[in-house]
Design an enzyme around this catalytic site. Structure first.
Site, short mmCIF file in Angstrom:
data_model
loop_
_atom_site.label_atom_id
_atom_site.label_comp_id
_atom_site.label_asym_id
_atom_site.label_seq_id
_atom_site.Cartn_x
_atom_site.Cartn_y
_atom_site.Cartn_z
N TYR A 195 61.10 27.97 -111.80
CA TYR A 195 61.18 29.63 -112.08
C TYR A 195 62.63 29.93 -111.99
O TYR A 195 63.39 29.57 -111.30
CB TYR A 195 60.06 29.87 -110.24
CG TYR A 195 60.71 31.83 -110.64
CD1 TYR A 195 59.68 32.32 -111.38
CD2 TYR A 195 61.28 32.35 -109.03
CE1 TYR A 195 59.61 34.15 -111.28
CE2 TYR A 195 61.21 33.64 -109.63
CZ TYR A 195 61.10 34.68 -110.32
OH TYR A 195 60.52 36.23 -110.48
N ASP A 248 70.15 25.88 -112.46
CA ASP A 248 69.69 27.48 -111.94
C ASP A 248 70.06 27.07 -110.14
O ASP A 248 69.40 26.48 -110.22
CB ASP A 248 67.89 27.80 -112.05
CG ASP A 248 67.98 29.44 -111.47
OD1 ASP A 248 68.88 29.82 -111.35
OD2 ASP A 248 66.85 29.53 -111.90
N LYS A 289 70.37 34.63 -103.68
CA LYS A 289 69.85 34.71 -102.24
C LYS A 289 70.97 34.28 -101.39
O LYS A 289 71.18 35.60 -101.24
CB LYS A 289 68.81 32.90 -101.57
CG LYS A 289 67.26 33.31 -103.56
CD LYS A 289 66.61 32.69 -103.09
CE LYS A 289 65.01 33.20 -104.33
NZ LYS A 289 64.74 32.25 -104.79
C1 LIG Z 1 64.79 33.37 -106.38
C2 LIG Z 1 65.03 33.17 -108.13
C3 LIG Z 1 65.35 33.39 -108.98
C4 LIG Z 1 64.98 34.60 -109.15
O1 LIG Z 1 66.25 35.76 -108.25
P1 LIG Z 1 65.64 37.09 -107.67
O2 LIG Z 1 66.98 37.99 -107.05
O3 LIG Z 1 64.40 37.46 -107.14
O4 LIG Z 1 66.31 37.65 -109.42
C5 LIG Z 1 65.99 32.77 -109.67
N1 LIG Z 1 65.80 31.27 -109.97
C6 LIG Z 1 65.45 30.20 -109.00
C7 LIG Z 1 65.89 29.08 -109.09
C8 LIG Z 1 65.20 31.89 -107.59
O5 LIG Z 1 64.96 30.66 -106.81
#
Ligand SMILES: *Cc1c(COP(=O)(O)O)cnc(C)c1O
Length: 427
Positions: A144, A239, A267
């Site tokens: 994701y 990511d 995060k």
């Molecule tokens: C949470 C997350 C996102 C999205 O971040 P948001 O702050 O919710 O937009 C993208 N990539 C990864 C790996 C994530 O865990």
């Protein structure tokens, strides 16, 4: 457990927001029942609107690695906030957070702050395309990357596919620029590079895929991606929105010692405030506006209050044995639960301070299609039983749990006890 107030608040929320929430998983759809409206948090504990108390393993989906309302973070925020909350002009706090990150991270040389993980990924993809002058991107099924149009794509049938959009509102023309392949499968990646020679701008992966279960990848596979990307002049993007400052201070790049071309953060980086970031070499980052032709901007980017929360949190993450202690606690919890577990299908997967509960007969799950959707019925029962026992997990069996610095061994013992009672309901 009395949840009358939460139920009332949820009814009202449904008149304001789609599904009653401002982000879908919060609605408890996959576990059923009423979402709990949270009133306050301190350390590892949260309290809902009815006064029920829980040990929290959701930790705001990962950002709160020091737990709730950490005093150092609150003090920093308070001090900064009183000087004004936003200027739309540079502040020294942006320098401070950048220096803290870059001077402890050998994988990136320059960084740009944005306001969410999604925004970080969206910007990194644009930069990869701008830098390579190519359009196609390659992603993995089961990773994701936020709600970026071109990444809301799920695999179609076949090993290397253009897939289908996983959301209405994403044009086919966007989807057609995204190649989707299974995780942990070198042949699929090779096939994609052969099929789309000199067309792939970047490969994006969660090096520790933790948004669709915890689908651990071998270091060999990540190394293979590094090599094939270099050979094809394709940028490798880690990511690390969830794994950054979580697996180690340098995230999964540090854990595996693999240097991607670009890293995205979110995060933990914002200490509980909305911050994201993307970083790369001087050369790649020189393409970003105003230095280069790739446009990217933000009214609240580098917000001073959020920066000060990030500085306070990341400073703590650099303290001696910080990550070792988190991992020791996670092992204690997982071993403790495994020891009392009476249900044959129950399995805990863990890495560092992340854990995931799976229901399977398989010895390991490293791929999205190895998760049995039907097994989520067990998680549903377990989730509610644990709430009754004062333990709060993210309300979906596809989500992982997090251990924070604030979790105590007393919390962990209570949690093991709660699992012992709750797992019996599954037998
Ligand atoms: C949470 C997350 C996102 C999205 O971040 P948001 O702050 O919710 O937009 C993208 N990539 C990864 C790996 C994530 O865990």
């Amino acid at each position: 457990m009395n949840t009358t107030t939460s139920a009332q608040l949820f009814e009202k929320a449904k008149t304001f927001f789609p599904g009653g929430v401002n982000s879908p998983v919060r609605a408890f759809r996959s576990v059923g029942g009423t979402p709990l409206f949270i009133e306050k948090g301190k350390g590892s504990h949260i309290w809902d609107a009815d006064g029920n108390e829980f040990i929290d393993y959701c930790c705001s989906w990962g950002p709160l690695i020091l737990g709730h309302a950490n005093d150092k973070v609150l003090d920093a925020v308070d001090k900064t906030m009183r000087k004004g909350t936003s200027f739309g002009a540079p502040t020294r706090l942006e320098n401070e957070l950048a220096e803290l990150i870059l001077s402890n991270n050998k994988y990136i040389q320059k960084i740009r702050f944005v306001s969410s993980g999604t925004e970080a990924v969206m910007s990194a993809i644009r930069l990869a395309r701008g830098f390579t002058k190519r359009n196609k991107i390659l992603k993995f099924e089961g990773c994701y990357h936020g709600h970026v149009d071109s990444l809301l794509v799920k695999a179609g049938s076949g090993l290397v596919t253009f897939g289908n959009s996983s959301s209405a509102g994403v044009p086919d023309s966007f989807v057609n620029e995204t190649i989707t392949v299974p995780l942990n499968n070198e042949n699929a990646v090779k096939e994609a590079f052969e099929k789309f020679k000199n067309e792939i701008a970047c490969v994006i992966i969660e090096p520790v895929p933790a948004n669709n279960g915890l689908l651990l990848q071998g270091k060999d596979f990540l190394n293979f991606l590094r090599i094939i990307c270099t050979e094809n002049k394709t940028l490798l993007i880690f990511d690390e929105v969830i794994s950054g400052f979580r697996m180690s201070f340098c995230g999964a790049a540090g854990l595996y010692d693999i240097k991607p071309d670009m890293i995205t953060y979110g995060k933990i980086i914002g200490g509980g405030f909305p911050v994201g970031a993307y970083g790369a070499s001087h050369e790649i980052m020189a393409c970003v506006s105003p230095e280069g032709p790739v446009y990217q901007a933000g009214t609240l980017s580098g917000n001073p209050v959020a920066m000060s929360a990030g500085i306070a949190q990341l400073t703590e993450c650099l303290s001696k044995d910080f990550y070792k202690d988190l991992e020791t606690k996670t092992n204690y919890l997982v071993d403790g639960i495994n020891k009392i577990n009476p249900f044959p299908l129950f399995k805990m997967v863990k890495l560092g301070s992340i854990f995931w509960i799976a229901f399977t007969t398989k010895t390991s799950i490293n791929n999205a299609d190895e998760i049995d959707a039907d097994s989520m019925k067990y998680f549903k029962v377990l989730h509610h039983a644990l709430l009754e026992q004062g333990v709060y997990l993210g309300p979906s069996g596809y989500e992982v749990g997090f251990i924070s610095q604030a979790h105590t061994y007393e919390d962990l013992d209570k949690t093991i006890k709660a699992f012992e009672i709750s797992l019996k309901k599954l037998v």
